[in-house]
Design a protein around this motif. Structure first.
Motif, PDB file in Angstrom:
ATOM      1  N   UNK A 149       0.749  -1.430   0.077  1.00 41.11           N
ATOM      2  CA  UNK A 149       0.168  -0.085  -0.130  1.00 41.11           C
ATOM      3  C   UNK A 149       0.757   1.338   0.065  1.00 41.11           C
ATOM      4  N   UNK A 150       1.899   1.210   0.735  1.00 44.48           N
ATOM      5  CA  UNK A 150       2.648   2.535   0.692  1.00 44.48           C
ATOM      6  C   UNK A 150       3.814   2.432  -0.449  1.00 44.48           C
ATOM      7  N   UNK A 151       4.037   1.357  -0.953  1.00 43.49           N
ATOM      8  CA  UNK A 151       5.038   1.518  -2.083  1.00 43.49           C
ATOM      9  C   UNK A 151       4.456   2.311  -3.375  1.00 43.49           C
ATOM     10  N   UNK A 152       5.647   2.877  -4.125  1.00 44.67           N
ATOM     11  CA  UNK A 152       5.171   3.802  -5.239  1.00 44.67           C
ATOM     12  C   UNK A 152       5.296   2.892  -6.540  1.00 44.67           C
ATOM     13  N   UNK A 153       5.563   1.607  -6.380  1.00 47.70           N
ATOM     14  CA  UNK A 153       5.805   0.371  -7.334  1.00 47.70           C
ATOM     15  C   UNK A 153       4.549  -0.641  -6.822  1.00 47.70           C
ATOM     16  N   UNK A 154       4.440  -1.174  -7.965  1.00 45.25           N
ATOM     17  CA  UNK A 154       3.466  -2.653  -7.776  1.00 45.25           C
ATOM     18  C   UNK A 154       4.509  -3.658  -7.199  1.00 45.25           C
ATOM     19  N   UNK A 155       4.382  -3.825  -6.185  1.00 39.39           N
ATOM     20  CA  UNK A 155       5.192  -5.015  -5.274  1.00 39.39           C
ATOM     21  C   UNK A 155       4.332  -6.333  -5.122  1.00 39.39           C
ATOM     22  N   UNK A 156       5.057  -7.306  -5.539  1.00 40.88           N
ATOM     23  CA  UNK A 156       3.909  -8.583  -5.614  1.00 40.88           C
ATOM     24  C   UNK A 156       3.860  -8.874  -4.079  1.00 40.88           C
ATOM     25  N   UNK A 157       2.663  -9.282  -3.647  1.00 39.74           N
ATOM     26  CA  UNK A 157       2.249  -9.589  -2.370  1.00 39.74           C
ATOM     27  C   UNK A 157       2.448 -10.947  -1.941  1.00 39.74           C
ATOM     28  N   UNK A 158       2.906 -11.440  -0.729  1.00 38.41           N
ATOM     29  CA  UNK A 158       2.999 -12.891  -0.379  1.00 38.41           C
ATOM     30  C   UNK A 158       4.034 -13.422  -1.292  1.00 38.41           C
ATOM     31  N   UNK A 159       4.950 -12.644  -1.728  1.00 38.90           N
ATOM     32  CA  UNK A 159       6.185 -13.361  -2.462  1.00 38.90           C
ATOM     33  C   UNK A 159       7.437 -12.963  -1.689  1.00 38.90           C
ATOM     34  N   UNK A 160       8.214 -14.223  -1.757  1.00 35.15           N
ATOM     35  CA  UNK A 160       9.604 -13.865  -0.954  1.00 35.15           C
ATOM     36  C   UNK A 160      10.642 -13.810  -2.004  1.00 35.15           C
ATOM     37  N   UNK A 161      11.813 -14.200  -1.606  1.00 36.07           N
ATOM     38  CA  UNK A 161      12.883 -14.189  -2.313  1.00 36.07           C
ATOM     39  C   UNK A 161      13.133 -15.213  -3.251  1.00 36.07           C
ATOM     40  N   UNK A 162      12.387 -16.250  -3.473  1.00 38.34           N
ATOM     41  CA  UNK A 162      12.602 -17.357  -4.132  1.00 38.34           C
ATOM     42  C   UNK A 162      11.838 -16.881  -5.665  1.00 38.34           C
ATOM     43  N   UNK A 163      13.040 -16.679  -6.375  1.00 40.95           N
ATOM     44  CA  UNK A 163      12.480 -15.886  -8.153  1.00 40.95           C
ATOM     45  C   UNK A 163      13.590 -16.342  -8.942  1.00 40.95           C
ATOM     46  N   UNK A 164      13.315 -16.231 -10.063  1.00 42.95           N
ATOM     47  CA  UNK A 164      14.232 -16.115 -11.443  1.00 42.95           C
ATOM     48  C   UNK A 164      14.239 -14.849 -11.774  1.00 42.95           C
ATOM     49  N   UNK A 165      15.653 -14.203 -11.935  1.00 42.72           N
ATOM     50  CA  UNK A 165      15.725 -13.083 -12.600  1.00 42.72           C
ATOM     51  C   UNK A 165      16.841 -13.171 -14.071  1.00 42.72           C
ATOM     52  N   UNK A 166      16.474 -12.364 -14.875  1.00 42.72           N
ATOM     53  CA  UNK A 166      16.964 -12.537 -16.115  1.00 42.72           C
ATOM     54  C   UNK A 166      18.345 -11.897 -16.188  1.00 42.72           C
ATOM     55  N   UNK A 167      19.379 -11.983 -16.888  1.00 46.04           N
ATOM     56  CA  UNK A 167      20.760 -11.218 -16.905  1.00 46.04           C
ATOM     57  C   UNK A 167      20.646  -9.792 -16.998  1.00 46.04           C
ATOM     58  N   UNK A 168      19.654  -9.428 -17.775  1.00 51.96           N
ATOM     59  CA  UNK A 168      19.215  -7.796 -17.826  1.00 51.96           C
ATOM     60  C   UNK A 168      18.808  -7.349 -16.308  1.00 51.96           C
ATOM     61  N   UNK A 234       2.860  11.676   4.832  1.00 50.74           N
ATOM     62  CA  UNK A 234       2.145  11.269   5.862  1.00 50.74           C
ATOM     63  C   UNK A 234       2.423  12.170   7.328  1.00 50.74           C
ATOM     64  N   UNK A 235       3.608  12.383   7.562  1.00 48.00           N
ATOM     65  CA  UNK A 235       4.299  13.379   8.734  1.00 48.00           C
ATOM     66  C   UNK A 235       3.864  14.409   8.399  1.00 48.00           C
ATOM     67  N   UNK A 236       4.326  15.078   7.389  1.00 51.23           N
ATOM     68  CA  UNK A 236       3.957  16.244   7.059  1.00 51.23           C
ATOM     69  C   UNK A 236       2.395  16.512   7.067  1.00 51.23           C
ATOM     70  N   UNK A 237       1.496  15.786   6.618  1.00 43.23           N
ATOM     71  CA  UNK A 237       0.057  16.061   6.634  1.00 43.23           C
ATOM     72  C   UNK A 237      -0.297  15.907   8.277  1.00 43.23           C
ATOM     73  N   UNK A 238       0.275  14.878   8.915  1.00 45.35           N
ATOM     74  CA  UNK A 238      -0.139  14.997  10.411  1.00 45.35           C
ATOM     75  C   UNK A 238       0.331  16.376  11.166  1.00 45.35           C
ATOM     76  N   UNK A 239       1.397  17.001  10.570  1.00 46.59           N
ATOM     77  CA  UNK A 239       1.867  17.879  11.516  1.00 46.59           C
ATOM     78  C   UNK A 239       1.009  19.028  11.143  1.00 46.59           C
TER      79      UNK A 239
END
Length: 329
Positions: A149-168, A234-239
């Motif tokens: 919810x707080x991330x500015x990118x679409x972060x996968x939910x319920x995903x750990x570090x078990x992953x495959x990533x390409x050379x790029x 949020x801190x700024x808004x709360x202030x």
């Protein structure tokens, strides 16, 4: 020896005090990888300065097995940095990160490779269920959703570090400078094509988890702070909100004084409001301190992590398509 007609897959395994799991892990990995037609492979271990027999066992294996490489850090630099360093040390066309405790099934690797060959640069495992207590499951689930919810990118939910990533993706990671990385969010922020595979996570059969409650909280903070400035907003808004309410309260108090209205003393209420406000102030200062601390760490020029030992067979496989990039023996 390297097969010149096959793509190279790198299996990235960060370890810390996993002496009991090294051999069972290698048995299951080699069983899966040897049956994977059309690919050569290497298994790269990064040892986070284990204090048991992990490094000794891996050294013995690597000296006889050309597919196993071992890298040992000078001290424990943390789990996420261990994974990042492992990725950067791999030589394959793709790298698959898997924990040494065998809670993530190596048998899922062929499916990950199949989805990678379809054009996905990132293939991550989504934990459908896991063997742990209800409070831990609820806390993890809540943590994933807060980070998402707080991330500015679409972060996968319920995903750990078990992953495959390409050379790029690996080369994109090489250009980053983050001493407290949150790799799930960092990789997602690159914007490469990605997909997930649902699976049931097994329970640990040997050894014990190195992730205590503090480590999980620390990882959660890294996940929020490294991916978003929304907490600062949020801190700024709360202030502004507290300042506005305080100004309104002051005007009401002046008005009541001018008309001669008598108000309640409310000593207890005032004390409680002061304590609550101070609590918020301390929490917000701590949050701001986390951001400042990350800036300080990332501004330092020290290499992190520091590699103390490299163990590998002279016939260790190398990636053919980009062999000229190899700068390590």
């Amino acid at each position: 020896m390297t097969n010149r007609n096959k793509k190279l897959l790198s299996i990235a395994v960060p370890v810390y005090n996993e002496a009991a799991n090294v051999e069972p892990l290698l048995q299951r990995l080699t069983s899966v990888l040897n049956d994977l037609d059309g690919y050569d492979y290497e298994i790269v271990f990064t040892d986070n300065a284990s204090v048991d027999e992990t490094f000794e066992k891996l050294t013995f294996i690597a000296r006889d097995n050309p597919r196993v490489r071992v890298i040992r850090f000078s001290r424990n630099f943390g789990f996420q940095l261990s994974i990042l360093a492992n990725y950067l040390e791999t030589r394959g066309d793709a790298a698959i990160q898997i924990d040494a405790d065998l809670q993530d099934p190596p048998e899922l690797i062929p499916e990950m490779v199949r989805l990678w060959e379809q054009g996905n640069k990132v293939v991550y495992g989504i934990r459908r269920k896991r063997v742990e207590g209800l409070p831990s499951r609820l806390a993890r689930s809540l943590g994933y959703r807060v980070i998402s919810a707080l991330s500015e990118v679409d972060t996968p939910r319920d995903a750990g570090d078990f992953r495959l990533i390409d050379r790029d993706v690996i080369e994109a990671l090489r250009s980053t400078n983050d001493h407290s990385p949150y790799l799930r969010g960092l990789i997602a922020s690159f914007g490469f094509t990605q997909t997930g595979i649902h699976y049931d996570r097994e329970g640990r059969k040997r050894g014990f988890s190195k992730f205590d409650a503090f480590s999980l909280v620390r990882l959660g903070l890294d996940g929020v702070i490294s991916q978003s400035t929304k907490p600062l907003e949020f801190i700024t808004f709360f202030g502004f909100l507290v300042s506005t309410l305080s100004a309104i309260g002051a005007l009401i108090y002046v008005f009541m004084y001018l008309i001669g209205a008598s108000g309640q003393e409310g000593f207890t209420t005032i004390v409680l409001l002061v304590l609550v406000t101070q609590g918020f102030n301390m929490a917000f200062m701590g949050m701001i301190g986390e951001y400042v601390g990350r800036i300080y760490k990332n501004s330092r020029t020290l290499p992190v992590p520091i590699i103390e030992y490299r163990i590998e067979h002279p016939d260790a496989p190398r990636r053919i398509s980009n062999a000229s990039l190899e700068k390590r023996p």
